[in-house]
Design a protein around this motif. Sequence first.
Motif, PDB file in Angstrom:
ATOM      1  N   ASP A 151      17.044 -12.852  29.310  1.00 58.39           N
ATOM      2  CA  ASP A 151      16.524 -12.831  27.941  1.00 58.39           C
ATOM      3  C   ASP A 151      15.163 -12.126  27.912  1.00 58.39           C
ATOM      4  O   ASP A 151      14.197 -12.602  28.498  1.00 58.39           O
ATOM      5  N   HIS A 180      13.767 -10.839  24.846  1.00 53.63           N
ATOM      6  CA  HIS A 180      13.415 -10.649  23.439  1.00 53.63           C
ATOM      7  C   HIS A 180      12.520 -11.807  22.969  1.00 53.63           C
ATOM      8  O   HIS A 180      12.908 -12.611  22.136  1.00 53.63           O
ATOM      9  N   ARG A 211      14.144 -11.787  18.283  1.00 47.84           N
ATOM     10  CA  ARG A 211      15.300 -11.018  17.821  1.00 47.84           C
ATOM     11  C   ARG A 211      16.594 -11.682  18.275  1.00 47.84           C
ATOM     12  O   ARG A 211      16.619 -12.415  19.256  1.00 47.84           O
ATOM     13  N   ALA A 212      17.665 -11.407  17.571  1.00 46.39           N
ATOM     14  CA  ALA A 212      18.950 -12.041  17.864  1.00 46.39           C
ATOM     15  C   ALA A 212      19.374 -11.742  19.297  1.00 46.39           C
ATOM     16  O   ALA A 212      19.202 -10.623  19.785  1.00 46.39           O
ATOM     17  N   PRO A 213      19.899 -12.727  20.010  1.00 47.64           N
ATOM     18  CA  PRO A 213      20.379 -12.483  21.365  1.00 47.64           C
ATOM     19  C   PRO A 213      21.507 -11.469  21.363  1.00 47.64           C
ATOM     20  O   PRO A 213      22.293 -11.387  20.425  1.00 47.64           O
ATOM     21  N   ASP A 214      21.571 -10.672  22.400  1.00 48.76           N
ATOM     22  CA  ASP A 214      22.528  -9.577  22.415  1.00 48.76           C
ATOM     23  C   ASP A 214      23.297  -9.585  23.720  1.00 48.76           C
ATOM     24  O   ASP A 214      22.793  -9.141  24.757  1.00 48.76           O
ATOM     25  N   GLY A 265      26.315  -8.187  23.534  1.00 48.76           N
ATOM     26  CA  GLY A 265      27.386  -7.314  23.086  1.00 48.76           C
ATOM     27  C   GLY A 265      27.986  -6.475  24.192  1.00 48.76           C
ATOM     28  O   GLY A 265      29.220  -6.362  24.312  1.00 48.76           O
ATOM     29  N   TRP A 266      27.127  -5.876  25.021  1.00 50.42           N
ATOM     30  CA  TRP A 266      27.632  -5.020  26.094  1.00 50.42           C
ATOM     31  C   TRP A 266      28.449  -5.832  27.086  1.00 50.42           C
ATOM     32  O   TRP A 266      29.534  -5.428  27.513  1.00 50.42           O
ATOM     33  N   TRP A 274      19.280 -17.896  22.902  1.00 47.50           N
ATOM     34  CA  TRP A 274      19.906 -17.052  23.922  1.00 47.50           C
ATOM     35  C   TRP A 274      20.813 -17.890  24.820  1.00 47.50           C
ATOM     36  O   TRP A 274      21.927 -17.482  25.150  1.00 47.50           O
ATOM     37  N   GLU A 314      23.971 -18.790  22.933  1.00 47.01           N
ATOM     38  CA  GLU A 314      24.880 -17.651  22.855  1.00 47.01           C
ATOM     39  C   GLU A 314      25.562 -17.419  24.201  1.00 47.01           C
ATOM     40  O   GLU A 314      26.761 -17.091  24.266  1.00 47.01           O
TER      41      GLU A 314
END
Length: 434
Positions: A176, A178, A182-185, A187-188, A224, A227
């Motif tokens: 993590d 961020h 900001r929104a946790p990402d 995605g990848w 985070w 998620e």
Amino acid sequence: MTVAHPDSGVFEALESEVRSYCRGWPTIFDRAHGSRLHDENNRPYLDFFSGAGALNYGHNNPVLKRALLDYLERDGITHALDMMTAAKRTFLAAFREIVLEPRELPYKVMFPGPAGTNAVEAALKLARKVKNRETVVFFTNAFHGMSLGSLAVTGNAFKRAGAGIPLTHTLPMPFDDHPDGRAPDFGWFERLLTSAGSGLDTPAAVIVETVQGEGGINVARAEWLRELAGLCRRGDMLLIVDDIQMGCGRTGAFFSFEESGITPDIVTLSKSVSGYGLPMSLTLFRPELDVWEPGEHNGTFRGFNPAFVTATAALEEYWRDGRLEKQTLARGDQVGQALDDIAAGRPGPAPAVRGRGLAWGMEFADPARATAVCARAFELGLLLETSGPRDEVVKLLPPLTIGDEELEEGLALFGRAVRETEGPDSRKKGGNTP
């Protein structure tokens, strides 16, 4: 620079070059109580290191010491492998009643061996056995231990290089990064998991620290972590939380993941679980994951009964109510504010400050500065260590039981060490005593 203590000849002659902490603290320690150690010359040192987190309740805690002495004086069992003993029964009952049941945690308890890396190795082996898969995902700057399986999920290049062989069947992902909210990402990562053309076989598990201690006091946001837990569920991967350094109240709650509201599939504990600095580790997991065959994972020192005794005493003394948690959170706020003030009062860009509970770090742009701060703190009578991939972070881990005056004293000494390492002329007035 390492300074040899005049009476350190036997260490220099016989002990391996691998020794490390003694190089930064060139004195011979002789006794300790509470938040202080004394060397052979009876010089006191305030301890903001706490045995790398193994002494959350301080040195020779009197409640734990009395329980241990009583047990030894009546010839209580010391070594028992995994045989049933009264000391183990008492610990398990207390752990269930005081820790697991109030938090509605369903875990089975495994005693994998004396050290944190034993707990991690057991967790990795179990996850791979349950899922019948090889890959385990870990995060950048992670530290999980020095045995081969644990090193394979550790990010530090220097430590990984010591393995001498390829460290395989693992996959690094960004921790993590961020802190601005900001929104946790993921995605990848999720695209890799769901794409038929990604080349990624579904991992068995993901292992994470909620606060990376050795990695530089990097604090994962609760969002985070939630998620990540959701991604593990969707991806049919087990979630392992390594709570070896940050568990047992270091961040406030008994488990560091409680704030996020997640329930990991597997949890590793060690360091302060015995409460007294005695070797002990636990691997906790959901009952449906208990697929071990008898003796499939074992070890000679997984039944060190004196550690069960002090661990039980620590639970009874500090975890039947919420006092220690509230105190730790309040003192954490105090430390955070003090470090912010120290950082803001320095010329040039302010060092970064981060932490949770009583685990804090101050990051310097120049790693040599962090080393110098720790060296000056030692001269002033304060024990600190560096952390981070370049040893650029000064880490503060005072005992959870530290008194108010000692905490203020240690923070003042730290502030002085920071001030007195600012430039080439900064040491002219200071001397080597507080």
